[in-house]
Design an enzyme around this catalytic site. Structure first.
Site, short mmCIF file in Angstrom:
data_model
loop_
_atom_site.label_atom_id
_atom_site.label_comp_id
_atom_site.label_asym_id
_atom_site.label_seq_id
_atom_site.Cartn_x
_atom_site.Cartn_y
_atom_site.Cartn_z
N ARG A 294 0.78 -1.24 0.00
CA ARG A 294 0.00 0.00 0.00
C ARG A 294 0.81 1.29 0.00
O ARG A 294 0.25 2.36 -0.22
CB ARG A 294 -0.97 0.00 1.19
N ILE B 270 5.07 -13.44 3.30
CA ILE B 270 5.16 -14.70 2.56
C ILE B 270 6.60 -14.92 2.08
O ILE B 270 6.86 -15.80 1.29
CB ILE B 270 4.21 -14.67 1.33
N HIS C 47 -0.50 -16.08 5.99
CA HIS C 47 -0.88 -15.97 4.58
C HIS C 47 -0.05 -16.89 3.69
O HIS C 47 0.11 -16.63 2.50
CB HIS C 47 -0.75 -14.51 4.11
N CYS D 204 -1.43 -35.12 -10.90
CA CYS D 204 -2.86 -35.13 -11.27
C CYS D 204 -3.21 -34.12 -12.37
O CYS D 204 -4.36 -34.06 -12.79
CB CYS D 204 -3.73 -34.87 -10.03
P1 NAD Z 1 0.63 -3.19 3.88
O1 NAD Z 1 1.32 -2.98 2.58
O2 NAD Z 1 -0.85 -3.03 3.91
O3 NAD Z 1 1.22 -2.16 4.96
C1 NAD Z 1 2.57 -2.02 5.22
C2 NAD Z 1 2.74 -0.98 6.31
O4 NAD Z 1 4.11 -0.96 6.64
C3 NAD Z 1 2.35 0.43 5.91
O5 NAD Z 1 1.43 0.96 6.85
C4 NAD Z 1 3.68 1.23 5.93
O6 NAD Z 1 3.51 2.49 6.55
C5 NAD Z 1 4.53 0.37 6.81
N1 NAD Z 1 5.95 0.38 6.46
C6 NAD Z 1 6.53 0.28 5.25
N2 NAD Z 1 7.87 0.24 5.35
C7 NAD Z 1 8.15 0.32 6.69
C8 NAD Z 1 9.34 0.32 7.43
N3 NAD Z 1 10.54 0.23 6.84
N4 NAD Z 1 9.25 0.39 8.77
C9 NAD Z 1 8.05 0.50 9.40
N5 NAD Z 1 6.88 0.51 8.74
C10 NAD Z 1 6.93 0.41 7.40
O7 NAD Z 1 1.09 -4.60 4.43
P2 NAD Z 1 0.37 -5.63 5.45
O8 NAD Z 1 -0.29 -4.89 6.56
O9 NAD Z 1 1.38 -6.68 5.74
O10 NAD Z 1 -0.81 -6.34 4.67
C11 NAD Z 1 -0.89 -6.59 3.33
C12 NAD Z 1 -0.56 -7.97 2.78
O11 NAD Z 1 0.67 -7.79 2.18
C13 NAD Z 1 -0.35 -9.14 3.64
O12 NAD Z 1 -1.35 -10.05 3.39
C14 NAD Z 1 0.98 -9.79 3.10
O13 NAD Z 1 0.75 -11.16 2.81
C15 NAD Z 1 1.24 -9.06 1.85
N6 NAD Z 1 2.60 -8.76 1.41
C16 NAD Z 1 3.70 -9.42 1.90
C17 NAD Z 1 4.97 -9.08 1.47
C18 NAD Z 1 6.14 -9.84 2.01
O14 NAD Z 1 6.03 -11.02 2.29
N7 NAD Z 1 7.29 -9.19 2.19
C19 NAD Z 1 5.15 -8.03 0.55
C20 NAD Z 1 4.00 -7.37 0.06
C21 NAD Z 1 2.73 -7.74 0.50
#
Ligand code: NAD
Length: 259
Positions: free
Chosen positions: A36, A105, A123, A159
């Site tokens: 996001r 993930i 997830h 399969c």
């Molecule tokens: P999100 O993208 O919704 O939110 C990430 C949050 O982290 C934001 O509010 C942002 O302000 C904050 N942020 C970003 N960089 C930061 C930092 N360096 N230090 C502190 N805060 C920081 O992510 P979410 O809440 O995990 O949910 C979304 C989905 O994203 C999950 O279901 C997950 O599976 C998936 N996802 C995972 C990965 C991964 O595995 N690395 C990457 C992208 C998305």
């Protein structure tokens, strides 16, 4: 007055059960974009293309999904844990971690040194692929090799069913065992620390609430505000790596360990 860092380190020392809850923001400092933030995944892709119903309903969608998933897997495979992952792994070694509940993930908690029985992957994981028909599991690298060799839509050897990374897409059921375990641990803990999550994806985002309602202290460490900030005992708006590094230093000092 104590800074947030001192206060949180003190709470970890006093707590009997600390749960750390992590999101995509934990891994941005390892070079994996979150969903996001500006420049994040949703700036480049349409979230609707990741819906589970689309994946199962058409070959065109499956091909598109694998194209996007392949592009995202490269940087994830190469990524290394950052100081925040390492601090959480150190909390385990110090006996100060009940478990990590992660929405991520990327497998970085394991690369950092957390043991498998301490990490609940809510997830799923991008490091494996599973057959949606017979559930056979494959190593992700093996399937990526097939794609590199020209396969557009990989299928199961046993399969012929559709293969999909072992992650939970929008519209796909949450894994039952992990979800139950995560709720259970959230309700039992006395300290719940959120790191790097926007806390808008449910049911994961309801876990801080469960912890709080059962008497735990709630700490939120996130760069931007979250909808749960108002109910937290301490909010630290900062970068995960430097913040966790500072907390770990104070924690070790408090435990009488030389940093
Ligand atoms: P999100 O993208 O919704 O939110 C990430 C949050 O982290 C934001 O509010 C942002 O302000 C904050 N942020 C970003 N960089 C930061 C930092 N360096 N230090 C502190 N805060 C920081 O992510 P979410 O809440 O995990 O949910 C979304 C989905 O994203 C999950 O279901 C997950 O599976 C998936 N996802 C995972 C990965 C991964 O595995 N690395 C990457 C992208 C998305």
């Amino acid at each position: 007055m104590k800074s947030g860092i001192d206060e949180v380190a003190g709470w970890i020392i006093d707590a009997k059960r600390t749960v750390v809850f992590t999101g995509a923001g934990l891994s941005t400092e390892s070079g994996i974009p979150d969903f996001r933030s500006p420049g994040g995944v949703w700036d480049r892709y349409n979230p609707e293309d990741f819906y589970f119903q689309k994946f199962i309903s058409s070959e065109v969608s499956r091909q598109k999904y694998w194209q996007m998933a392949t592009e995202m897997y490269g940087p994830m495979r190469q990524a290394q844990p950052n100081p925040a992952h390492l601090a959480i792994a150190e909390m385990e070694r110090l006996g100060k971690l009940d478990c990590v509940i992660t929405q991520n993930i990327d497998g970085l908690h394991f690369k950092a040194g957390n043991s498998p029985d301490k990490v609940i992957e809510l997830h799923g994981t991008a490091m494996h692929v599973s057959c949606l028909n017979c559930q056979k599991r494959y190593n992700r690298d093996e399937i990526q090799m097939r794609i590199k060799e020209g396969v557009n839509i990989p299928t199961c050897d046993d399969c012929g069913g559709p293969l999909k990374p072992a992650t939970i897409s929008f519209g796909q059921s949450m894994p039952e065992r992990e979800t139950q375990e995560a709720y259970h641990r959230s309700s039992l803990c006395d300290l719940f620390i959120v790191i790097g999550s926007s806390l808008v994806v449910h049911p994961a985002a309801s876990m801080p609430l469960v912890a709080k309602q059962n008497g735990a202290k709630l700490v939120i460490i996130n760069r931007d505000p979250t909808p749960c900030d108002d109910m937290a005992d301490r909010v630290i708006h900062g970068q995960a790596g430097p913040t966790m590094n500072a907390i770990l230093k104070r924690l070790k000092r408090g435990l009488g360990i030389n940093p």
